[in-house]
Design an enzyme around this catalytic site. Structure first.
Site, PDB file in Angstrom:
ATOM      1  N   VAL A 230       8.359  33.170  -6.778  1.00  0.00           N
ATOM      2  CA  VAL A 230       8.193  33.777  -5.455  1.00  0.00           C
ATOM      3  C   VAL A 230       7.163  34.905  -5.512  1.00  0.00           C
ATOM      4  CG1 VAL A 230       9.453  34.594  -3.469  1.00  0.00           C
ATOM      5  CG2 VAL A 230      10.642  33.316  -5.204  1.00  0.00           C
TER       6      VAL A 230
ATOM      7  N   GLY B 229      10.010  36.376 -13.603  1.00  0.00           N
ATOM      8  CA  GLY B 229      11.426  36.552 -13.284  1.00  0.00           C
ATOM      9  C   GLY B 229      11.890  37.971 -13.534  1.00  0.00           C
TER      10      GLY B 229
ATOM     11  N   GLY C 122       3.370  32.821 -13.889  1.00  0.00           N
ATOM     12  CA  GLY C 122       4.614  32.537 -13.167  1.00  0.00           C
ATOM     13  C   GLY C 122       4.327  32.160 -11.719  1.00  0.00           C
TER      14      GLY C 122
ATOM     15  N   HIS D  19      11.368  25.886  25.590  1.00  0.00           N
ATOM     16  CA  HIS D  19      10.091  25.187  25.415  1.00  0.00           C
ATOM     17  C   HIS D  19       8.957  26.053  25.952  1.00  0.00           C
ATOM     18  CE1 HIS D  19       7.180  21.952  25.235  1.00  0.00           C
ATOM     19  NE2 HIS D  19       6.817  22.266  26.471  1.00  0.00           N
TER      20      HIS D  19
END
Ligand code: FAD
Ligand code: NAD
Length: 476
Positions: free
Chosen positions: A192, A279, A189, A452
């Site tokens: 994630v 899953g 798998g 910045h």
């Protein structure tokens, strides 16, 4: 006959259930929260999958392994020499466990300070909003509630061809607990969990092969971002094989043999450990008495409306046990929404603006629609992209891989989706989430002053790029 009566009883004390209990108590209601989580050492803890075996321990290991990896491969370019670099897995694991314990103990402190009554044990909804509690100490009692919130979460989907054996073939929880770095790690798998845990052990020296059934990599992400990610992961040494159907996994002696089929035919690989992460499914075992009346859908999720009301009046359900993405923050906001509605306050959930984050390096994060999803709506749209290679802060951090991609509506400039692969993408996405929550346009982001040098300037530039006005991009 009830032993105790509460305004609200929450079954499940994970990230969906415990915040619901706390918010209900903050709203002046009497609240109990029942949780049956048991750790490997027999200890009981609130916090559910997320705190005990999911989000928190995985992020602790991702941090440790990333530091190790950077010390090994990147410090040299800063002029930092590292001699005798080594990973002590026992120390890494005990750091993780300490973090988990601090956070799970913290829930009990929060319960105490908010006046939530905790029960450690199993809760079962009976008819008439009664809840039977089988406490961990053996006591059984029945408590009554005006409202019940079901937050029983989810559990890994089993793969019959690769049955767990608690040593060599493990689920995501087992994959967080290895006490040495496996030499050869198989992962079934490339979702994630597979990418996060595969990254942890690969950075520490494991040779990792990830077998994914689908032909598409990261189907849920924007395809341009997924393509970038696949390139970076390959460069890192993660061997991701797509379109691979696992047909068997067998443990023999000290190894697991995995047979699979892909477009090249049948193959077989040998690993020291195998993580199965294909899953998760909703967990409702033992949750509902036969006459409780709560309807489940055909996939086993508790059926709810947009306010998490179930088919039974004053019974609610939140988190992984109901439809929608299986994410901790989604469940938390559902729990809080329900606790507010119960107290007669306004409670709403914006399901269109739920961020997703994958904590690999570089991180991947997004909110809103992918480009393919926007195309499906038929709307005309603009895309602005900006590479971290042109961002001063990213250069200073030595993390220039990745980009920001921003999608806005062609005519009214509505922000439709933001997709980031790059350093701290999981933190950066919060700006896009807030912008979408406030219905910002691309121009709003263009006119917002960004400090910045920061990584967030890449979001600013991507918004400008959507109108071909980016300052630090070479014009075409
Ligand atoms: P759970 O966390 O599963 O909690 C449910 C609780 O209810 C459990 O403690 C369970 O024991 C208890 N329970 C169940 N039935 C009963 C009963 N009848 N009586 C009493 N108690 C009961 N999500 C993210 O958003 N970010 C991440 O970084 C992230 N990382 C993850 C990493 C891994 C390895 C895994 C596996 C998952 C990860 N997730 C992540 C997903 C996240 O863990 C879940 O979405 C989240 O835990 C769901 O919360 P929940 O409260 O609905 O369910
Ligand atoms: P997932 O749905 O993310 O990925 C599972 C993957 O396994 C998919 O790519 C699927 O195609 C593949 N698959 C399914 N059956 C297969 C088979 N037989 N052989 C090979 N591949 C197969 O699930 P997961 O990775 O297990 O994660 C579970 C849940 O936990 C997810 O919903 C995720 O959102 C959540 N989670 C979230 C995070 C985060 O937010 N950072 C981290 C970990 C987990």
């Amino acid at each position: 006959m009830s032993d105790q009566i509460f305004d609200v009883v929450v079954i499940g004390g994970g990230p969906s259930g415990y915040p619901a209990a706390i918010r209900a108590a903050q709203n002046g209601l009497s609240v109990a929260c029942i949780d049956e989580w048991e750790n490997r050492d027999g200890s009981r803890a609130f916090g559910g999958t997320c705190l005990n075996a999911g989000c928190i321990p995985s992020k602790a290991l991702l941090e440790s392994s990333e530091l190790y990896h950077r010390a090994a491969s990147e410090f040299k370019s800063h002029g930092i020499a590292v001699h005798g670099l080594a990973i002590d897995v026992t120390t890494m694991q005990s750091r993780k466990e300490k973090i988990v314990k601090q956070l799970t103990d913290g829930i009990e402190v929060l319960f105490k300070s908010n006046g939530v009554t905790p029960f450690k044990g199993h809760g079962r909804l009976l008819a008439g909003n009664q809840v039977e509690v089988h406490a961990a100490d053996g006591e059984t009692l029945v408590i009554s509630a005006k409202h019940v919130i079901l937050a029983s979460g989810s559990t890994p989907i089993a793969l019959p061809v690769a049955p767990l054996d608690s040593d060599r073939i493990v689920d995501s929880w087992g994959g967080l607990e290895f006490d040495t770095v496996p030499g050869r790690l198989g992962v079934i798998g490339a979702g994630v969990v597979g990418l996060e845990l595969g990254s942890v052990w690969q950075r520490l020296g494991a040779k990792v092969v990830i077998l994914e059934a689908l032909d598409d990599f990261l189907y849920m992400a924007d395809s341009q971002i997924a393509k970038e990610a696949q390139r970076y992961f390959k460069r890192q040494g993660l061997d991701i094989r797509l379109g691979a159907k696992v047909t068997a996994a067998n443990v023999k002696d000290d190894a697991v043999t995995v047979n699979y089929e892909d477009s090249d035919g049948a193959s077989s690989l040998e690993f020291d450990k195998l993580i199965v992460c294909v899953g998760r499914r909703p967990f409702t075992e033992g949750l509902l008495a036969g006459d409780a009346g709560v309807a489940l859908d055909d996939q086993g999720f508790v059926q709810v409306d947009e306010h998490c009301k179930t088919s039974v009046p004053q019974v609610w359900a939140v988190g992984d046990v109901v439809r929608g993405p299986m994410l901790a923050h989604k469940g938390t906001e559902e729990g809080v929404m329900v606790a507010d509605i119960i107290a007669g306050k306004v409670g709403e959930m914006n399901y269109n603006v739920i961020p997703s984050v994958i904590y690999t390096a570089p991180e991947i994060a997004w909110v809103g629609k992918t480009e393919a999803e926007v195309q499906e709506t038929g709307r005309d749209y603009k895309v602005g992209t900006f590479s971290f290679a042109a961002n001063g802060r990213a250069k200073g951090m030595e993390q220039t891989e990745g980009m920001v991609k921003l999608i806005t509506d062609e005519s009214d400039d509505e922000l439709l989706g933001v997709h980031i692969i790059g350093p701290m993408a999981g933190e950066l996405i919060a700006e896009a989430v807030l912008a979408m929550e406030f219905s910002a346009t691309g121009e709003d982001l263009q006119r917002t002053i960004h400090a910045h040098p920061t990584l967030s300037e890449a979001i600013h530039e991507a918004a400008l790029a959507a109108d071909q006005r980016a300052i630090h991009a070479i014009s075409r």
